[in-house]
Scaffold this motif. Structure first.
Motif, PDB file in Angstrom:
ATOM      1  N   SER A 195      -5.397   3.759  -8.460  1.00 34.30           N
ATOM      2  CA  SER A 195      -5.534   2.674  -9.440  1.00 34.30           C
ATOM      3  C   SER A 195      -4.533   1.543  -9.193  1.00 34.30           C
ATOM      4  O   SER A 195      -4.727   0.436  -9.657  1.00 34.30           O
ATOM      5  CB  SER A 195      -5.368   3.223 -10.854  1.00 34.30           C
ATOM      6  OG  SER A 195      -4.104   3.847 -10.963  1.00 34.30           O
ATOM      7  N   GLY A 196      -3.438   1.833  -8.450  1.00 31.63           N
ATOM      8  CA  GLY A 196      -2.455   0.787  -8.149  1.00 31.63           C
ATOM      9  C   GLY A 196      -3.042  -0.228  -7.183  1.00 31.63           C
ATOM     10  O   GLY A 196      -3.793   0.134  -6.282  1.00 31.63           O
ATOM     11  N   VAL A 197      -2.728  -1.526  -7.387  1.00 31.67           N
ATOM     12  CA  VAL A 197      -3.232  -2.545  -6.458  1.00 31.67           C
ATOM     13  C   VAL A 197      -2.066  -3.341  -5.870  1.00 31.67           C
ATOM     14  O   VAL A 197      -1.049  -3.552  -6.518  1.00 31.67           O
ATOM     15  CB  VAL A 197      -4.253  -3.512  -7.119  1.00 31.67           C
ATOM     16  CG1 VAL A 197      -5.470  -2.774  -7.615  1.00 31.67           C
ATOM     17  CG2 VAL A 197      -3.622  -4.326  -8.226  1.00 31.67           C
ATOM     18  N   ARG A 198      -2.271  -3.756  -4.626  1.00 34.90           N
ATOM     19  CA  ARG A 198      -1.271  -4.580  -3.927  1.00 34.90           C
ATOM     20  C   ARG A 198      -1.999  -5.806  -3.398  1.00 34.90           C
ATOM     21  O   ARG A 198      -3.075  -5.682  -2.799  1.00 34.90           O
ATOM     22  CB  ARG A 198      -0.644  -3.778  -2.786  1.00 34.90           C
ATOM     23  CG  ARG A 198       0.526  -4.477  -2.115  1.00 34.90           C
ATOM     24  CD  ARG A 198       1.085  -3.632  -0.982  1.00 34.90           C
ATOM     25  NE  ARG A 198       1.751  -2.420  -1.437  1.00 34.90           N
ATOM     26  CZ  ARG A 198       1.329  -1.189  -1.186  1.00 34.90           C
ATOM     27  NH1 ARG A 198       0.209  -0.986  -0.490  1.00 34.90           N
ATOM     28  NH2 ARG A 198       1.994  -0.143  -1.625  1.00 34.90           N
ATOM     29  N   LEU A 199      -1.439  -6.971  -3.646  1.00 35.68           N
ATOM     30  CA  LEU A 199      -2.096  -8.220  -3.252  1.00 35.68           C
ATOM     31  C   LEU A 199      -1.191  -8.966  -2.267  1.00 35.68           C
ATOM     32  O   LEU A 199       0.020  -9.049  -2.490  1.00 35.68           O
ATOM     33  CB  LEU A 199      -2.315  -9.000  -4.540  1.00 35.68           C
ATOM     34  CG  LEU A 199      -2.568 -10.482  -4.667  1.00 35.68           C
ATOM     35  CD1 LEU A 199      -3.026 -10.766  -6.094  1.00 35.68           C
ATOM     36  CD2 LEU A 199      -1.363 -11.355  -4.392  1.00 35.68           C
TER      37      LEU A 199
ATOM     38  N   ILE B  30       3.031 -14.044  -0.120  1.00 34.82           N
ATOM     39  CA  ILE B  30       3.359 -13.540  -1.456  1.00 34.82           C
ATOM     40  C   ILE B  30       2.809 -12.120  -1.563  1.00 34.82           C
ATOM     41  O   ILE B  30       1.663 -11.868  -1.218  1.00 34.82           O
ATOM     42  CB  ILE B  30       2.733 -14.437  -2.546  1.00 34.82           C
ATOM     43  CG1 ILE B  30       3.232 -15.886  -2.410  1.00 34.82           C
ATOM     44  CG2 ILE B  30       3.043 -13.895  -3.933  1.00 34.82           C
ATOM     45  CD1 ILE B  30       2.480 -16.880  -3.288  1.00 34.82           C
ATOM     46  N   LEU B  31       3.661 -11.212  -2.037  1.00 39.52           N
ATOM     47  CA  LEU B  31       3.253  -9.811  -2.191  1.00 39.52           C
ATOM     48  C   LEU B  31       3.448  -9.416  -3.652  1.00 39.52           C
ATOM     49  O   LEU B  31       4.543  -9.572  -4.198  1.00 39.52           O
ATOM     50  CB  LEU B  31       4.127  -8.918  -1.285  1.00 39.52           C
ATOM     51  CG  LEU B  31       3.910  -7.412  -1.398  1.00 39.52           C
ATOM     52  CD1 LEU B  31       2.577  -7.009  -0.808  1.00 39.52           C
ATOM     53  CD2 LEU B  31       5.035  -6.658  -0.700  1.00 39.52           C
ATOM     54  N   ILE B  32       2.383  -8.954  -4.292  1.00 36.79           N
ATOM     55  CA  ILE B  32       2.475  -8.552  -5.699  1.00 36.79           C
ATOM     56  C   ILE B  32       1.831  -7.186  -5.874  1.00 36.79           C
ATOM     57  O   ILE B  32       0.743  -6.938  -5.365  1.00 36.79           O
ATOM     58  CB  ILE B  32       1.775  -9.592  -6.608  1.00 36.79           C
ATOM     59  CG1 ILE B  32       2.620 -10.885  -6.670  1.00 36.79           C
ATOM     60  CG2 ILE B  32       1.559  -9.057  -8.021  1.00 36.79           C
ATOM     61  CD1 ILE B  32       1.955 -12.040  -7.360  1.00 36.79           C
ATOM     62  N   GLU B  33       2.535  -6.291  -6.606  1.00 41.07           N
ATOM     63  CA  GLU B  33       1.974  -4.967  -6.898  1.00 41.07           C
ATOM     64  C   GLU B  33       1.768  -4.848  -8.402  1.00 41.07           C
ATOM     65  O   GLU B  33       2.568  -5.357  -9.181  1.00 41.07           O
ATOM     66  CB  GLU B  33       2.936  -3.859  -6.442  1.00 41.07           C
ATOM     67  CG  GLU B  33       2.929  -3.659  -4.951  1.00 41.07           C
ATOM     68  CD  GLU B  33       3.762  -2.448  -4.515  1.00 41.07           C
ATOM     69  OE1 GLU B  33       4.286  -1.739  -5.403  1.00 41.07           O
ATOM     70  OE2 GLU B  33       3.883  -2.229  -3.302  1.00 41.07           O
ATOM     71  N   CYS B  34       0.706  -4.163  -8.799  1.00 42.96           N
ATOM     72  CA  CYS B  34       0.488  -3.908 -10.221  1.00 42.96           C
ATOM     73  C   CYS B  34      -0.008  -2.473 -10.402  1.00 42.96           C
ATOM     74  O   CYS B  34      -1.019  -2.086  -9.821  1.00 42.96           O
ATOM     75  CB  CYS B  34      -0.518  -4.900 -10.794  1.00 42.96           C
ATOM     76  SG  CYS B  34      -0.608  -4.774 -12.582  1.00 42.96           S
TER      77      CYS B  34
END
Length: 370
Positions: free
Chosen positions: A246-250, A265-269
């Motif tokens: 379910s974790g996402v990395r952009l 740009i690296l973002i995790e949610c």
């Protein structure tokens, strides 16, 4: 009366614009252009407040003239007494009203009405700094509850001894950014850490950044160029955690318009167990990150003009000290000191924010020379 005339002239100059905006917001072509419509409805609200103030101002000025006329020319003692009472009321109201109008005439920060992204990071001081970052997070959570705002965590990195090395959340409600922006900066704590065996007072710090949340049409993102990965969320949560990705990395390559440099740009949610929701939140953070970077130049320009930095400017500036042995809070920007640390850490921070707002308003009035 010269000042009265200047303020009246300024208000008169806005009447035509108010009428124009009133017409524009009912135009179907304007309503169809969402970005323009939002901007105009906001301007309409601000101008409505000024028109109401103008109406009251003219009534007060008229009341003063009328009362003076009665006192000078009326032979009936009772009528003169009533006129004196009316004159007192109007003359007491006049300076208050003038201050209110001056503040309304100073352009507000256009970002004040936005929601905000709140980022708290443990700074110098290791475990104790992470624990303090956790205390600040709890303080803001309690404050948001009091304000009726919704706070949602989008990512958190817990400290080894408790608290957070980093926690990022979104705050939704009325005028969130305009209120919380005063919290941006370095918060310093002086206390005996739980990990200290000798009973010595340590100093550590955590940094807080409050960013205005970007609207969808503020930032242009080519969604086709976003690279997405999914991964399993770590942490407590039973069997579900290790089975569902379910974790996402952009990852997104963005060209900084201020420097011309392409940055990744690296973002995790990992906030929810619902992957589409995590994607949505990661996108929202990407928009805010880019918006903040693009607007940093604008913020720097304001800060460079200001003599003091109440709400904008250097995020690395030390803004507040929390001294536990003395139960003391000091805000260094306005020399505000109080001795109710327990209540403050329970979210009772409105009084401090009110003092900061007053200081900033005084600064804005000085700048506009009204």
């Amino acid at each position: 009366m010269a000042e009265n005339n200047t303020l009246l002239e300024k208000l008169e100059g806005l009447v035509a614009r108010f009428e124009e905006v009133s017409t524009l917001i009912t135009d179907p072509a304007v309503i169809a252009d969402q970005k323009r419509y939002v901007k105009l409805t906001k301007e309409y609200k601000e101008l409505s407040d000024l028109m109401n103030a103008r109406k009251e101002y003219m009534q007060v000025l008229g009341g003063i003239d009328e009362a003076k006329n009665i006192i000078a020319n009326e032979s009936d003692a009772e009528m003169r007494e009533m006129a004196r009472e009316e004159l007192d009321i109007c003359q007491n109201r006049l300076p208050q009203l003038e201050e209110e109008i001056k503040l309304l005439l100073v352009p507000a920060d256009p970002q004040d009405d936005r929601n905000a992204i709140l980022e708290i990071r443990g700074g110098t001081g290791g475990d104790e700094a992470a624990i303090f970052a956790g205390d600040l997070f709890r303080m803001y959570t309690k404050y948001c509850e009091q304000k009726g705002w919704r706070l949602e965590v989008s990512s958190a990195n817990e400290g080894a001894a408790g608290g957070f090395k980093e926690i990022i959340c979104s705050v939704t409600g009325e005028k969130v950014y305009g209120t919380l922006k005063y919290e941006s900066g370095v918060h310093r704590v002086q206390r005996v850490p739980a990990t200290e065996t000798q009973g010595r007072v340590h100093t550590s710090a955590a940094s807080v950044a409050v960013l205005p949340e970007a609207e969808e049409f503020d930032v242009v993102i080519n969604e086709g160029e976003i690279k997405w990965d999914t991964f399993r969320s770590g942490g407590a949560g039973g069997q579900n955690v290790n089975k569902v990705e379910s974790g996402v990395r952009l990852r997104y390559n963005w060209k900084n318009p201020n420097t011309g440099v392409v940055e990744e740009i690296l973002i995790e949610c990992t906030e929810t167990r619902d992957q589409p929701k995590n994607k949505e939140r990661a996108l929202s953070r990407l928009r805010t990150f880019i918006y903040d970077k693009e607007h940093q130049k604008y913020i720097d320009d304001i800060a460079s003009k200001r003599k003091t930095m109440v709400s904008t400017g250097d995020r690395s500036a030390k803004i507040r000290t929390y001294n536990y042995p003395q139960g003391r809070i000091t805000d260094h920007r306005i020399n505000y000191t109080i001795y109710n640390l327990g209540a403050f850490m329970d979210g009772d921070i409105q009084d401090c924010i009110d003092h900061l707002i007053v200081a900033e308003n005084a600064e804005r009035l000085k700048e506009s020379e009204l």
